[in-house]
Scaffold this motif. Structure first.
Motif, PDB file in Angstrom:
ATOM      1  N   ASP A  60     -13.343   8.715  29.878  1.00  0.00           N
ATOM      2  CA  ASP A  60     -14.329   8.594  28.816  1.00  0.00           C
ATOM      3  C   ASP A  60     -15.725   8.456  29.423  1.00  0.00           C
ATOM      4  O   ASP A  60     -15.901   8.519  30.646  1.00  0.00           O
ATOM      5  CB  ASP A  60     -14.020   7.378  27.938  1.00  0.00           C
ATOM      6  N   ALA A  61     -16.714   8.257  28.550  1.00  0.00           N
ATOM      7  CA  ALA A  61     -18.074   8.065  29.041  1.00  0.00           C
ATOM      8  C   ALA A  61     -18.209   6.765  29.816  1.00  0.00           C
ATOM      9  O   ALA A  61     -19.117   6.599  30.628  1.00  0.00           O
ATOM     10  CB  ALA A  61     -19.056   8.087  27.873  1.00  0.00           C
ATOM     11  N   ALA A  62     -17.314   5.804  29.559  1.00  0.00           N
ATOM     12  CA  ALA A  62     -17.280   4.548  30.312  1.00  0.00           C
ATOM     13  C   ALA A  62     -15.837   4.309  30.748  1.00  0.00           C
ATOM     14  O   ALA A  62     -14.907   4.438  29.945  1.00  0.00           O
ATOM     15  CB  ALA A  62     -17.781   3.394  29.457  1.00  0.00           C
ATOM     16  N   PHE A  63     -15.635   3.980  32.015  1.00  0.00           N
ATOM     17  CA  PHE A  63     -14.278   3.831  32.539  1.00  0.00           C
ATOM     18  C   PHE A  63     -14.326   2.970  33.795  1.00  0.00           C
ATOM     19  O   PHE A  63     -15.361   2.872  34.454  1.00  0.00           O
ATOM     20  CB  PHE A  63     -13.676   5.192  32.877  1.00  0.00           C
ATOM     21  N   PRO A  64     -13.210   2.366  34.166  1.00  0.00           N
ATOM     22  CA  PRO A  64     -13.143   1.623  35.433  1.00  0.00           C
ATOM     23  C   PRO A  64     -13.270   2.580  36.616  1.00  0.00           C
ATOM     24  O   PRO A  64     -12.668   3.664  36.615  1.00  0.00           O
ATOM     25  CB  PRO A  64     -11.760   0.962  35.396  1.00  0.00           C
ATOM     26  N   MET A  65     -14.036   2.193  37.621  1.00  0.00           N
ATOM     27  CA  MET A  65     -14.219   3.061  38.784  1.00  0.00           C
ATOM     28  C   MET A  65     -12.899   3.425  39.450  1.00  0.00           C
ATOM     29  O   MET A  65     -12.757   4.514  39.993  1.00  0.00           O
ATOM     30  CB  MET A  65     -15.141   2.384  39.808  1.00  0.00           C
ATOM     31  N   VAL A  66     -11.931   2.519  39.396  1.00  0.00           N
ATOM     32  CA  VAL A  66     -10.655   2.803  40.060  1.00  0.00           C
ATOM     33  C   VAL A  66      -9.965   4.000  39.430  1.00  0.00           C
ATOM     34  O   VAL A  66      -9.195   4.701  40.103  1.00  0.00           O
ATOM     35  CB  VAL A  66      -9.736   1.567  40.019  1.00  0.00           C
ATOM     36  N   ASP A  67     -10.237   4.257  38.128  1.00  0.00           N
ATOM     37  CA  ASP A  67      -9.635   5.425  37.485  1.00  0.00           C
ATOM     38  C   ASP A  67     -10.175   6.713  38.106  1.00  0.00           C
ATOM     39  O   ASP A  67      -9.449   7.699  38.263  1.00  0.00           O
ATOM     40  CB  ASP A  67      -9.917   5.416  35.986  1.00  0.00           C
ATOM     41  N   PHE A  68     -11.461   6.724  38.426  1.00  0.00           N
ATOM     42  CA  PHE A  68     -12.044   7.908  39.060  1.00  0.00           C
ATOM     43  C   PHE A  68     -11.518   8.094  40.481  1.00  0.00           C
ATOM     44  O   PHE A  68     -11.302   9.223  40.938  1.00  0.00           O
ATOM     45  CB  PHE A  68     -13.567   7.803  39.076  1.00  0.00           C
ATOM     46  N   PHE A  69     -11.271   6.982  41.175  1.00  0.00           N
ATOM     47  CA  PHE A  69     -10.776   7.070  42.545  1.00  0.00           C
ATOM     48  C   PHE A  69      -9.427   7.784  42.603  1.00  0.00           C
ATOM     49  O   PHE A  69      -9.073   8.357  43.636  1.00  0.00           O
ATOM     50  CB  PHE A  69     -10.681   5.681  43.172  1.00  0.00           C
ATOM     51  N   GLU A  70      -8.688   7.772  41.519  1.00  0.00           N
ATOM     52  CA  GLU A  70      -7.398   8.460  41.516  1.00  0.00           C
ATOM     53  C   GLU A  70      -7.559   9.964  41.687  1.00  0.00           C
ATOM     54  O   GLU A  70      -6.638  10.640  42.148  1.00  0.00           O
ATOM     55  CB  GLU A  70      -6.651   8.167  40.213  1.00  0.00           C
ATOM     56  N   PHE A  71      -8.729  10.493  41.295  1.00  0.00           N
ATOM     57  CA  PHE A  71      -8.964  11.929  41.409  1.00  0.00           C
ATOM     58  C   PHE A  71      -9.589  12.319  42.741  1.00  0.00           C
ATOM     59  O   PHE A  71      -9.654  13.502  43.068  1.00  0.00           O
ATOM     60  CB  PHE A  71      -9.873  12.406  40.261  1.00  0.00           C
ATOM     61  N   ILE A  72     -10.079  11.349  43.494  1.00  0.00           N
ATOM     62  CA  ILE A  72     -10.632  11.642  44.809  1.00  0.00           C
ATOM     63  C   ILE A  72      -9.487  11.948  45.767  1.00  0.00           C
ATOM     64  O   ILE A  72      -8.456  11.274  45.750  1.00  0.00           O
ATOM     65  CB  ILE A  72     -11.471  10.465  45.341  1.00  0.00           C
ATOM     66  N   MET A  73      -9.668  12.958  46.594  1.00  0.00           N
ATOM     67  CA  MET A  73      -8.618  13.325  47.545  1.00  0.00           C
ATOM     68  C   MET A  73      -8.270  12.107  48.401  1.00  0.00           C
ATOM     69  O   MET A  73      -9.169  11.420  48.898  1.00  0.00           O
ATOM     70  CB  MET A  73      -9.083  14.494  48.411  1.00  0.00           C
ATOM     71  N   PRO A  74      -6.982  11.799  48.563  1.00  0.00           N
ATOM     72  CA  PRO A  74      -6.572  10.563  49.249  1.00  0.00           C
ATOM     73  C   PRO A  74      -7.267  10.312  50.580  1.00  0.00           C
ATOM     74  O   PRO A  74      -7.677   9.185  50.863  1.00  0.00           O
ATOM     75  CB  PRO A  74      -5.062  10.761  49.434  1.00  0.00           C
ATOM     76  N   GLU A  75      -7.423  11.365  51.399  1.00  0.00           N
ATOM     77  CA  GLU A  75      -8.040  11.145  52.709  1.00  0.00           C
ATOM     78  C   GLU A  75      -9.533  10.877  52.625  1.00  0.00           C
ATOM     79  O   GLU A  75     -10.150  10.501  53.639  1.00  0.00           O
ATOM     80  CB  GLU A  75      -7.766  12.333  53.645  1.00  0.00           C
ATOM     81  N   ASP A  76     -10.139  11.068  51.440  1.00  0.00           N
ATOM     82  CA  ASP A  76     -11.569  10.809  51.285  1.00  0.00           C
ATOM     83  C   ASP A  76     -11.866   9.470  50.601  1.00  0.00           C
ATOM     84  O   ASP A  76     -13.017   9.037  50.558  1.00  0.00           O
ATOM     85  CB  ASP A  76     -12.239  11.925  50.461  1.00  0.00           C
ATOM     86  N   ARG A  77     -10.842   8.810  50.051  1.00  0.00           N
ATOM     87  CA  ARG A  77     -11.080   7.598  49.262  1.00  0.00           C
ATOM     88  C   ARG A  77     -11.685   6.476  50.099  1.00  0.00           C
ATOM     89  O   ARG A  77     -12.637   5.815  49.664  1.00  0.00           O
ATOM     90  CB  ARG A  77      -9.778   7.134  48.623  1.00  0.00           C
ATOM     91  N   ALA A  78     -11.140   6.258  51.280  1.00  0.00           N
ATOM     92  CA  ALA A  78     -11.654   5.182  52.127  1.00  0.00           C
ATOM     93  C   ALA A  78     -13.101   5.450  52.506  1.00  0.00           C
ATOM     94  O   ALA A  78     -13.929   4.528  52.562  1.00  0.00           O
ATOM     95  CB  ALA A  78     -10.791   5.033  53.382  1.00  0.00           C
ATOM     96  N   HIS A  79     -13.436   6.700  52.731  1.00  0.00           N
ATOM     97  CA  HIS A  79     -14.805   7.086  53.097  1.00  0.00           C
ATOM     98  C   HIS A  79     -15.773   6.734  51.965  1.00  0.00           C
ATOM     99  O   HIS A  79     -16.848   6.163  52.195  1.00  0.00           O
ATOM    100  CB  HIS A  79     -14.823   8.584  53.378  1.00  0.00           C
ATOM    101  N   VAL A  80     -15.396   7.045  50.726  1.00  0.00           N
ATOM    102  CA  VAL A  80     -16.248   6.751  49.577  1.00  0.00           C
ATOM    103  C   VAL A  80     -16.347   5.239  49.366  1.00  0.00           C
ATOM    104  O   VAL A  80     -17.435   4.688  49.141  1.00  0.00           O
ATOM    105  CB  VAL A  80     -15.717   7.434  48.310  1.00  0.00           C
ATOM    106  N   GLY A  81     -15.209   4.554  49.454  1.00  0.00           N
ATOM    107  CA  GLY A  81     -15.212   3.104  49.269  1.00  0.00           C
ATOM    108  C   GLY A  81     -16.074   2.384  50.281  1.00  0.00           C
ATOM    109  O   GLY A  81     -16.818   1.450  49.936  1.00  0.00           O
TER     110      GLY A  81
END
Length: 359
Positions: A60-81
């Protein structure tokens, strides 16, 4: 165009001072999605351009950030975090590139940029923008693939030219003979490589190769040609075929059927039952004597290079009317298709990626 009256001018000038609409229009036009993340609660709020850009219908227009992290490629999640945490801890600007995988399987490269801020009530926010840089990254990947392929091909060409010169030198009795022998082969190789790099793929159409190599004699009616149309050769196959045709032509003009204006050659290059078969059949109006020296560079091309290229099988028949040469290869090895042994498969991967991303 008429001059504006003072009232219109004042109205337009005043409108330029109202930047709210401009602030919303510019990101939409530039494909830049805006977001605000509350680093204490983890809630993220995005604008319509962000939602359209990311194309994630589950958010939605407002959502928990962790929900978006599910769509980030797994090997890139730590880099973004890590980038988010460093920005929060140090107050430094946030900048990171990462990949997002859509539910459809499509992969997007995202350039994220932002900065931290603290609200009047002490809440820590991260405000930023996302920009789709997928096209740029794909172009970069294609350039890297093509550069690697170019390096591979140039290395092979240098090796081939060196071998050509050594063989020409061993089979030439005079300086003039060496120059004539080597330059002819070098021109043939140059012609086929010009064809190879003339399109968006590193391949050579069989018809174009024959036209470039033998076109003048075909137009003059001295060489009859029968081809499998629309067959595409890979780079290795094209180099061998063009050098073979050049040697057959040189021999025919010097010693064979084409040494007489009434002589003729029938050339067929056909694909049948999985085989790629080149047949060169000379018909001279007078008896032809085979060259006394069958170990020169030309014969080495026809006897050895044809075999070294995908296990070709050359056959020679020296008839009184001239030479009949036949060589058979597996069509799958000679063609520009994925999976053959030449490095064209690297280019095929780049081409497939280009076409699938552009569809």
């Amino acid at each position: 165009m008429r001059d504006g009256n003072p009232t219109e001018t004042a109205m337009l000038s005043a409108q330029l001072q109202i930047d709210t609409d401009w602030q919303s229009l510019a990101p939409a036009a530039g494909g830049i999605g805006r977001w605000v993340a509350d680093l204490d609660s983890g809630l993220c709020v995005v604008d319509p351009t962000w939602r359209r850009l990311m194309d994630l219908p589950h958010l939605d227009a407002a959502f928990p950030m962790v929900d978006f992290f599910e769509f980030i490629m797994p090997e890139d999640r730590a880099h973004v975090g890590t980038a988010i945490e460093e920005s929060r801890a140090t107050g430094a600007a946030f900048a990171v590139e990462y990949r997002v995988v859509h539910p459809s399987g499509k992969v997007m490269w995202i350039d994220g940029a932002g900065r931290p801020m603290t609200t009047a009530d002490g809440r820590k926010l991260l405000i930023g923008v996302n920009h789709d840089v997928t096209a740029f990254r794909q172009a970069q990947e294609r350039a890297e693939l093509m550069a690697g392929e170019m390096a591979h091909r140039i290395k092979n060409i240098f090796a081939l030219v060196g071998g050509m010169f050594n063989m020409a030198a061993r089979s030439s009795d005079t300086r003039e003979a060496l120059i004539e022998s080597f330059q002819g082969r070098l021109r043939a190789l140059s012609d086929v490589n010009s064809l190879t790099f003339s399109g968006n793929r590193l391949l050579v159409r069989l018809r174009a190769l024959v036209d470039t190599t033998l076109g003048a004699l075909v137009e003059a009616g001295q060489i009859d040609v029968e081809l499998t149309n629309d067959f595409a050769l890979n780079g290795t196959a094209a180099q061998t075929v063009v050098l073979s045709l050049n040697e057959l032509l040189t021999n025919a003009v010097k010693h064979g059927a084409l040494s007489d204006p009434k002589g003729r050659v029938a050339l067929s290059i056909l694909v049948s039952d999985g085989d790629f078969v080149l047949t060169w059949r000379e018909t001279a109006p007078h008896e032809i004597t085979p060259p006394a020296k069958l170990t020169g560079f030309g014969m080495r091309v026809l006897r050895s290079m044809t075999v070294a290229t995908f296990d070709g099988v050359p056959e020679f028949d020296w008839a009184p009317t001239g030479l009949t040469f036949r060589c058979t290869w597996k069509a799958a090895e000679m063609s520009y298709t994925e999976g053959n042994r030449y490095a064209d498969q690297v280019v095929e991967q780049a081409v497939r990626a280009t076409e699938s991303r552009g569809s």
